[in-house]
Design a protein around this motif. Structure first.
Motif, PDB file in Angstrom:
ATOM      1  N   ASP A  50       0.834  -1.203   0.000  1.00 37.17           N
ATOM      2  CA  ASP A  50       0.000   0.000   0.000  1.00 37.17           C
ATOM      3  C   ASP A  50       0.871   1.256   0.000  1.00 37.17           C
ATOM      4  OD1 ASP A  50      -2.603  -1.432   0.468  1.00 37.17           O
ATOM      5  OD2 ASP A  50      -1.657  -1.919   2.366  1.00 37.17           O
TER       6      ASP A  50
ATOM      7  N   LEU B 284       2.549   1.834  -3.414  1.00 38.60           N
ATOM      8  CA  LEU B 284       1.642   2.277  -4.474  1.00 38.60           C
ATOM      9  C   LEU B 284       1.246   3.744  -4.306  1.00 38.60           C
ATOM     10  CD1 LEU B 284      -0.910   0.402  -6.375  1.00 38.60           C
ATOM     11  CD2 LEU B 284      -1.770   2.424  -5.225  1.00 38.60           C
TER      12      LEU B 284
ATOM     13  N   ARG C 161       2.103   6.775  -6.787  1.00 39.12           N
ATOM     14  CA  ARG C 161       1.034   7.578  -7.376  1.00 39.12           C
ATOM     15  C   ARG C 161       1.320   9.072  -7.186  1.00 39.12           C
ATOM     16  NH1 ARG C 161      -2.740   8.001 -11.251  1.00 39.12           N
ATOM     17  NH2 ARG C 161      -4.803   8.551 -10.487  1.00 39.12           N
TER      18      ARG C 161
ATOM     19  N   ARG D 185     -11.715  -1.048  -2.070  1.00 32.44           N
ATOM     20  CA  ARG D 185     -10.841   0.117  -2.229  1.00 32.44           C
ATOM     21  C   ARG D 185      -9.618  -0.277  -3.047  1.00 32.44           C
ATOM     22  NH1 ARG D 185      -6.214   2.476  -0.563  1.00 32.44           N
ATOM     23  NH2 ARG D 185      -5.608   0.689   0.693  1.00 32.44           N
ATOM     24  N   GLN D 186      -8.980  -1.366  -2.627  1.00 34.42           N
ATOM     25  CA  GLN D 186      -7.760  -1.767  -3.315  1.00 34.42           C
ATOM     26  C   GLN D 186      -8.056  -2.195  -4.755  1.00 34.42           C
ATOM     27  OE1 GLN D 186      -5.084  -4.230  -1.075  1.00 34.42           O
ATOM     28  NE2 GLN D 186      -5.655  -3.279   0.857  1.00 34.42           N
ATOM     29  N   TYR D 187      -9.120  -2.949  -4.920  1.00 40.65           N
ATOM     30  CA  TYR D 187      -9.439  -3.457  -6.253  1.00 40.65           C
ATOM     31  C   TYR D 187      -9.715  -2.320  -7.237  1.00 40.65           C
ATOM     32  CZ  TYR D 187     -12.201  -5.194 -10.068  1.00 40.65           C
ATOM     33  OH  TYR D 187     -12.681  -5.425 -11.323  1.00 40.65           O
ATOM     34  N   THR D 188     -10.337  -1.239  -6.751  1.00 43.67           N
ATOM     35  CA  THR D 188     -10.747  -0.175  -7.675  1.00 43.67           C
ATOM     36  C   THR D 188      -9.670   0.881  -7.897  1.00 43.67           C
ATOM     37  OG1 THR D 188     -11.823   0.978  -5.836  1.00 43.67           O
ATOM     38  CG2 THR D 188     -13.213  -0.396  -7.201  1.00 43.67           C
ATOM     39  N   ILE D 189      -8.679   0.952  -7.008  1.00 44.38           N
ATOM     40  CA  ILE D 189      -7.650   1.990  -7.142  1.00 44.38           C
ATOM     41  C   ILE D 189      -6.772   1.695  -8.350  1.00 44.38           C
ATOM     42  CG2 ILE D 189      -5.529   2.897  -6.107  1.00 44.38           C
ATOM     43  CD1 ILE D 189      -7.983   4.052  -4.807  1.00 44.38           C
ATOM     44  N   LEU D 190      -6.702   2.634  -9.268  1.00 40.80           N
ATOM     45  CA  LEU D 190      -5.874   2.516 -10.467  1.00 40.80           C
ATOM     46  C   LEU D 190      -6.224   1.275 -11.279  1.00 40.80           C
ATOM     47  CD1 LEU D 190      -2.606   3.714  -8.853  1.00 40.80           C
ATOM     48  CD2 LEU D 190      -3.570   4.678 -10.930  1.00 40.80           C
ATOM     49  N   ASN D 191      -7.483   0.905 -11.237  1.00 42.34           N
ATOM     50  CA  ASN D 191      -7.893  -0.240 -12.035  1.00 42.34           C
ATOM     51  C   ASN D 191      -7.748   0.123 -13.514  1.00 42.34           C
ATOM     52  OD1 ASN D 191      -9.598  -2.093 -13.545  1.00 42.34           O
ATOM     53  ND2 ASN D 191     -10.184  -2.863 -11.525  1.00 42.34           N
ATOM     54  N   PRO D 192      -6.909  -0.621 -14.253  1.00 38.55           N
ATOM     55  CA  PRO D 192      -6.590  -0.181 -15.606  1.00 38.55           C
ATOM     56  C   PRO D 192      -7.779  -0.238 -16.555  1.00 38.55           C
ATOM     57  CG  PRO D 192      -5.709  -2.383 -15.200  1.00 38.55           C
ATOM     58  CD  PRO D 192      -6.240  -1.884 -13.886  1.00 38.55           C
ATOM     59  N   GLU D 193      -8.712  -1.114 -16.267  1.00 38.32           N
ATOM     60  CA  GLU D 193      -9.854  -1.258 -17.172  1.00 38.32           C
ATOM     61  C   GLU D 193     -10.930  -0.202 -16.907  1.00 38.32           C
ATOM     62  OE1 GLU D 193     -11.506  -5.212 -17.084  1.00 38.32           O
ATOM     63  OE2 GLU D 193     -13.136  -4.712 -18.460  1.00 38.32           O
ATOM     64  N   PHE D 194     -10.996   0.276 -15.675  1.00 37.78           N
ATOM     65  CA  PHE D 194     -12.141   1.114 -15.300  1.00 37.78           C
ATOM     66  C   PHE D 194     -11.749   2.523 -14.866  1.00 37.78           C
ATOM     67  CE2 PHE D 194     -13.430  -3.356 -14.061  1.00 37.78           C
ATOM     68  CZ  PHE D 194     -14.113  -3.590 -15.250  1.00 37.78           C
ATOM     69  N   SER D 195     -10.706   3.068 -15.482  1.00 36.08           N
ATOM     70  CA  SER D 195     -10.309   4.427 -15.129  1.00 36.08           C
ATOM     71  C   SER D 195     -10.864   5.470 -16.084  1.00 36.08           C
ATOM     72  CB  SER D 195      -8.784   4.530 -15.064  1.00 36.08           C
ATOM     73  OG  SER D 195      -8.313   3.791 -13.957  1.00 36.08           O
ATOM     74  N   TYR D 196     -11.428   5.014 -17.198  1.00 31.27           N
ATOM     75  CA  TYR D 196     -12.076   5.939 -18.142  1.00 31.27           C
ATOM     76  C   TYR D 196     -13.489   5.453 -18.431  1.00 31.27           C
ATOM     77  CZ  TYR D 196      -7.622   8.245 -18.474  1.00 31.27           C
ATOM     78  OH  TYR D 196      -6.483   8.947 -18.153  1.00 31.27           O
TER      79      TYR D 196
END
Ligand code: SF4
Lengths: 164, 557
Positions: free
Chosen positions: B8, B11, B15, B150-161
């Motif tokens: 953590d 990362l 960031r 929280r961890q799964y969604t942070i900087l998730n490459p598929e779901f950042s746009y």
């Protein structure tokens, strides 16, 4: 425009026939989905590689049956904010088990390269003076990742609980 | 509380360093503002009317005293000595300089806090019940799952746009204090027929200009499948959510257009493929995170109603505060204390740096170092010994933090409005200030009882006006500020959207109209009815009459 693959700038072996009236009779070629659908039989018979370009509103489901005969899938980012292609790339690498080239085309910029690479893209068409440098900058940002994706990197959860 | 481990820390530091690089590229002109905008938003930086605003996450509302002190330090060093707690378990700083942001992010990272994805078209701060782990009615502690998400969604490459922002909330109690039905994904823990604890999964809730209460997409989901199921919901949304019109881009619109059944079909088909992938949450990880949420070592105490009643009988003000602001704790001898950030005349949710420091000190002393932030813009101490209640009350009172008005007419939710926000039609803070000055009589507050008033400065609904018992929406009529009232909204387990009362009112008529509504309720309520119950029974007519036809209404009465 430069094409980046495996950490090198390369010449594009595919002739871009998308949107054209005629498709070259020989040589590796890139076609759009309309062309693929209307010339599918002929294209399937070619011995040289064929690529298909999908717009961001064309999910890969439309070519799912034929993936084994398609050497390259170009996914378009009409604008970098349109993130649909990230999911298409993940579906191709994951659910569809596609192992050919997935190329990012369109509004492809340094700040999104890392996400593209993580979701399964392995080739990038970049408008840049220094595409290799851009890739290096983009890849140097992170050394730890919170979630598994299509790049095979282990997530923090996997590293925390690695056997042994 | 959850503590960062090496991963953590790394990362979050990376960031912050990445954003420093991005700011540099922006300042040198390598990035256009258009290209930079989503990057800064995903680091919490918003362009407001007068300056940049930085929004910092308090994941699932849980904050240590050390972190609160850091918030005070940021307010003092980089802002104008105050911060503003929002409805999303965030704190906002309104006067930030772009060049300072990388330093601020690094300072925040030292205390394990970030601004990552507090804005932008990505998955936002994960929110939850501020009583998590302490509430008497709780079935299971949702925080471990909030942390996994929280961890799964942070900087998730598929779901950042994504097409638009995406909000997820969880509750582990039947009493919903996290408004889960108003989120893009709401997760409600409950037991299935076999007695196993899992999630009811809701999708497509939201406020804004087209409000929707979320639908249940899955009755029961085993916790080990949480991440894969959320991934499938997000994937379908990312692929099919509308991108042609930002006002139609939230998941609620596509679920509604496609139909819930079709949406579910797509989600389940995708999920079948990934449910047993590496996304399956390993029990070892659940255990690791859960260890941080182990209950603290409570002293062996008993509830002390008699002692407290003695003091309450002697000191009416303390009694009022006990009734309004103190809640039951699951452990005997302890209580939950709500700290009102709604003193009369103050902007709801604002806090000065000095007050933050003082509250951090009180948390050390009286609440095992922990503070919770809730979606009604108040704070809570969740581990207060009943023996300390009286002393704590006195100290809070000195800080003007003991207004006995939690969940009453003067506990108002309010967005920043025209004082800060460039989308606003009207100001909203002055309305809240007027109302809180209007309703100062604490006996009256107690008499009126359970009540919510929510104010938004425009139809984007950041002030949750759709789900206020009374909602107040700023509209612009011929260049002048007017306010549209709605009645009967609620964000709890029986969520509902408010109904329009009638034509919009000028600002100076709003307090009187609210008072009329309150008086009408008092006149017609039956024994034990909250405002919401009376409204649901009697409908809007008596209130509409009273506000718009006062003479006739009086003649009839
Ligand atoms: S509701 Fe409107 S005015 Fe208020 S903060 Fe949101 S966008 Fe701004």
């Amino acid at each position: 425009m430069a094409l980046l693959k495996n950490n090198a700038v390369i010449d594009d072996p595919f002739a871009d026939a998308t949107g054209r009236e005629t498709i070259p009779a020989s040589g590796p070629v890139l076609v759009d989905l309309d062309q693929w659908q209307s010339h599918r039989e002929q294209l399937l018979q070619r011995t040289e590689p064929v690529g298909v370009k999908l717009r961001s509103d064309q999910p890969p489901e439309s070519i799912a049956e034929d993936l084994h005969s398609i050497a390259l899938i170009a996914l378009e980012f009409p604008v970098f904010r349109d993130g649909r292609a990230y999911s298409y790339a993940r579906l191709l690498r994951g659910q569809y088990g596609y192992s050919g080239e997935i190329r990012a085309v369109g509004d492809v910029l340094l700040e999104q390269l890392h996400f593209m690479e993580r979701t399964g893209f392995d080739a990038f068409e970049l408008e840049s003076d220094d595409p290799l440098g851009d890739m290096q900058v983009a890849s140097a940002d992170f050394g730890v990742w919170y979630q598994p994706a299509a790049d095979g990197r282990l997530s923090a959860v996997q590293l925390r609980h690695r056997a042994g | 509380m959850y503590r960062y481990d090496e991963f953590d820390h790394k990362l979050v530091a990376e960031r912050a360093r990445q954003f420093r690089r991005q700011v540099k590229r922006r300042l040198s002109g390598e990035l256009t503002e258009d290209q930079f905008k989503p990057l800064r938003l995903m680091n919490g930086l918003y362009m407001q009317l007068h300056a940049y605003m930085l929004r910092v996450n308090v994941p699932y509302g849980s904050l240590s005293s050390r972190q609160l002190r850091k918030f005070a330090h940021i307010a003092r060093t980089y802002d104008r000595d105050f911060g503003h707690f929002t409805t999303r378990q965030n704190i906002q700083y309104n006067w930030i300089k772009l060049e300072d942001v990388p330093d601020i992010l690094e300072e925040l990272a030292e205390v394990e806090v970030t601004a990552i994805q507090s804005s932008g078209n990505c998955v936002r701060n994960i929110t939850s019940d501020h009583y998590a782990g302490r509430a008497r009615d709780e079935l299971a502690d949702p925080r471990v799952y909030a942390e996994l998400l929280r961890q799964y969604t942070i900087l998730n490459p598929e779901f950042s746009y994504l097409p638009r922002k995406f909000k997820i909330a969880l509750t582990g109690s039947p009493r919903d204090r996290a408004a889960v039905a108003l989120h893009d994904i709401g997760l409600r823990m409950h037991r299935n027929e076999a007695g196993e604890t899992g999630f009811e999964v809701l999708v497509g809730g939201g406020q804004g200009r087209t409000p929707f209460i979320a639908h249940t997409i899955r009755e029961w989901l085993a916790p080990e499948h949480l991440l894969s199921y959320v991934e499938s919901i997000l994937r379908v949304y990312n692929m099919y959510g509308r991108r042609d019109n930002m006002h139609k881009a939230r998941i609620k619109i596509i679920v509604n257009q496609m139909g819930l059944d079709r949406y579910r079909e797509l989600v389940e088909a995708d999920w079948e493929q990934i449910r047993d992938s590496v996304l399956k949450v390993p029990q070892a990880e659940v255990d690791r995170i859960n260890a941080y949420f182990e209950p603290p070592e409570y002293e062996c105490l008993a509830d002390i109603p008699d002692e407290l009643n003695d003091v309450r009988a002697r000191i009416p003000e303390f009694d009022q505060w006990m009734s309004a602001n103190v809640a039951e704790h699951r452990v005997p001898g302890y209580s939950i204390v709500n700290i009102s950030l709604k003193a009369p005349g103050l902007p709801p949710g604002d806090m000065t740096a000095d007050t933050m420091d003082a509250v951090a000190d009180l948390a050390d002393r009286y609440s095992l170092d922990e503070i919770r932030v809730n979606h009604r813009q108040n704070l809570s101490f969740v581990d207060v010994r009943q023996l300390d209640l009286f002393t704590l009350w006195k100290k809070l009172k000195l800080l003007d933090l003991a207004t006995p008005n939690i969940q009453t007419v003067s506990d108002i939710i309010c967005c920043p409005g025209l004082d800060y926000c460039n989308l606003a039609n009207s100001r909203s803070i002055p309305i809240a200030q007027d109302l809180s000055r209007h309703f100062v009589d604490v006996d009256h507050l107690a008499l009126v009882g359970d009540f919510t008033i929510n104010i938004s400065g425009c139809m984007n609904a950041c002030g949750h006006h759709h789900v206020g018992n009374i909602g107040i929406l700023g509209v612009n009529k011929r260049g002048k500020e007017y306010f549209q009232l709605t009645l009967g909204g609620s964000s709890d387990e029986n969520a509902s959207l408010g109904d329009r009362l009638g034509r919009a009112l000028p600002q100076d008529e709003v307090p009187a109209a609210v008072e009329t509504i309150v008086d009408t309720y008092l006149a017609i309520r039956l024994d034990g009815e909250r405002f919401l119950d009376t409204y649901r029974r009697a409908g809007i007519a008596p209130f509409r009459e009273a506000v718009y036809n006062p003479v006739q209404a009086r003649a009839v009465a």
